[in-house]
Design an enzyme around this catalytic site. Structure first.
Site, mmCIF file in Angstrom:
data_model
loop_
_atom_site.group_PDB
_atom_site.id
_atom_site.type_symbol
_atom_site.label_atom_id
_atom_site.label_comp_id
_atom_site.label_asym_id
_atom_site.label_seq_id
_atom_site.Cartn_x
_atom_site.Cartn_y
_atom_site.Cartn_z
ATOM 1 N N THR A 183 0.561 -1.150 0.168
ATOM 2 C CA THR A 183 0.393 -0.143 0.315
ATOM 3 C C THR A 183 0.386 1.323 -0.494
ATOM 4 O OG1 THR A 183 -1.738 -0.428 1.263
ATOM 5 C CG2 THR A 183 -2.101 1.475 1.602
ATOM 6 N N ARG A 211 -10.883 -10.186 -3.875
ATOM 7 C CA ARG A 211 -10.976 -10.009 -1.617
ATOM 8 C C ARG A 211 -11.013 -8.251 -2.448
ATOM 9 N NH1 ARG A 211 -7.220 -7.196 0.555
ATOM 10 N NH2 ARG A 211 -6.393 -7.610 2.346
ATOM 11 N N VAL A 212 -11.897 -7.585 -1.520
ATOM 12 C CA VAL A 212 -11.720 -6.333 -0.897
ATOM 13 C C VAL A 212 -11.208 -5.990 0.143
ATOM 14 C CG1 VAL A 212 -13.064 -3.782 -1.662
ATOM 15 C CG2 VAL A 212 -13.409 -6.056 -2.583
HETATM 16 N N1 GLY Z 1 -4.398 -2.512 3.137
HETATM 17 C C1 GLY Z 1 -3.781 -3.167 1.893
HETATM 18 C C2 GLY Z 1 -4.714 -4.009 2.515
HETATM 19 O O1 GLY Z 1 -4.699 -5.445 3.432
HETATM 20 O O2 GLY Z 1 -5.549 -4.717 1.037
#
Ligand code: GLY
Length: 324
Positions: A183, A211-212
């Site tokens: 990230t 997945r989100v």
């Molecule tokens: N913080 C990034 C994720 O877990 O997708």
């Protein structure tokens, strides 16, 4: 009070009683009777536009609005995890470059939103961070040329993939010993007092298709409100979602805590409550900022009044004059 500040148009008169009874916004100081000859003072800080203290004139309260331009600030992060030594310098160089880019947008009169977008793009284009790769489908949909997926796989990611082919083992390792995230994020306040945040991720390793994570969920991976500030988060998405980390941080700010304390308390809460670790950057409408993390490391950088601040390890806060 800024001596160059000028009053805006409106002056509103109130009876004494109205002033005491008025609804109070969250950080509104309680109204009180002014003393004779008392000078107006700042009462409510709403970014760069401030309502000033009422003052007494022939038994009437008066208010005024005051505005001035303040220096803009941008803060960026490149992900909170146990960044290995061989990626340390490149990570710090990468966030510094991103913060410089965001700052030059602000200096050129760009908005906070333009600045965070530009800063995040710099990190998305830097393979050390490995964010933004999920954007290829979007790019295709708007007619941009695509490249074979193999060209997007970095050497480091391939090594990790070989090591952690099993999902459960991989997640346990990533989120309990070596926190690994893709990230990046940025927050900014511009000279009009508007704040903005941007968060971009490649997600987590071995994630399920579809997945989100936290990043696109407002209040979790990021939040911005001109009354309290802007936050961008990094860390284990499922944990961040459970505590709505970005909003949690700003709710502490609204209760009067500093950005740094609010971030620390919220990360501590995420650790205690759902065993999650991560990091956050935050900026307030008045230009205060913080970069905080509960992981081993987080590369971050900020530009505030021509000084470039940056760090990687806990409590590390280095600086250099911009342009060096
Ligand atoms: N913080 C990034 C994720 O877990 O997708």
């Amino acid at each position: 009070m800024d001596p160059n500040a000028s009053f805006d148009t409106e002056e509103v008169e109130h009876e004494y009683s109205n002033a005491y009874d008025r609804p109070q916004p969250y950080n509104y100081e309680p109204a009180r009777r002014p003393r004779d000859q008392e000078q107006p003072r700042i009462r409510r800080n709403n970014g760069h536009r401030r309502e000033i203290e009422l003052w007494c004139e022939e038994n009437q309260w008066r208010t005024g609005q005051l505005s001035w331009r303040m220096s803009a600030v941008v803060v960026v992060h490149g992900g909170a995890w146990a960044i290995p030594e061989d990626l340390a310098k490149a990570s710090v160089d990468g966030v510094k470059a991103a913060a410089r880019q965001g700052s030059s947008v602000l200096k050129g009169g760009g908005s906070a939103l333009d600045a965070v977008e530009a800063a995040v793009r710099v990190m998305e284009d830097n393979p050390v961070f490995n964010a933004g790769r999920g954007a290829d489908l979007f790019a295709e949909s708007i007619g941009m040329a695509t490249v074979p997926a193999d060209e997007l796989v970095t050497e480091n990611e391939r090594k990790e993939w070989d090591k952690q082919k099993n999902y459960v083992t991989g997640v346990m390792e990533d989120f309990n010993s070596q926190w690994a995230h893709d990230t990046v994020g940025a927050v900014a306040v511009d000279s009009d007092g508007n704040v903005a945040c941007a968060t971009s991720t490649g997600g987590i390793r071995n994630k399920m298709v579809g997945r989100v994570g936290d990043c696109p969920i407002i209040g979790s991976g990021g939040y911005a409100d001109n009354l309290s500030g802007a936050v961008s988060c990094t860390g284990h998405g499922e944990s961040i979602l459970k505590v709505t980390l970005a909003r949690l941080i700003l709710s502490h700010v609204e209760q009067g805590k500093s950005l740094a304390d609010s971030s620390q308390l919220s990360l501590q809460y995420m650790g205690d409550r759902v065993h999650g670790a991560g990091g956050a950057i935050a900026v307030s409408p008045s230009g205060q900022w913080a970069a905080t993390f509960s992981t081993e490391r987080m590369a971050w950088a900020a530009v505030d009044q021509d000084v470039l601040w940056y760090g990687l390890d806990p409590k590390e806060k280095l600086n250099e004059k911009l342009g060096q």
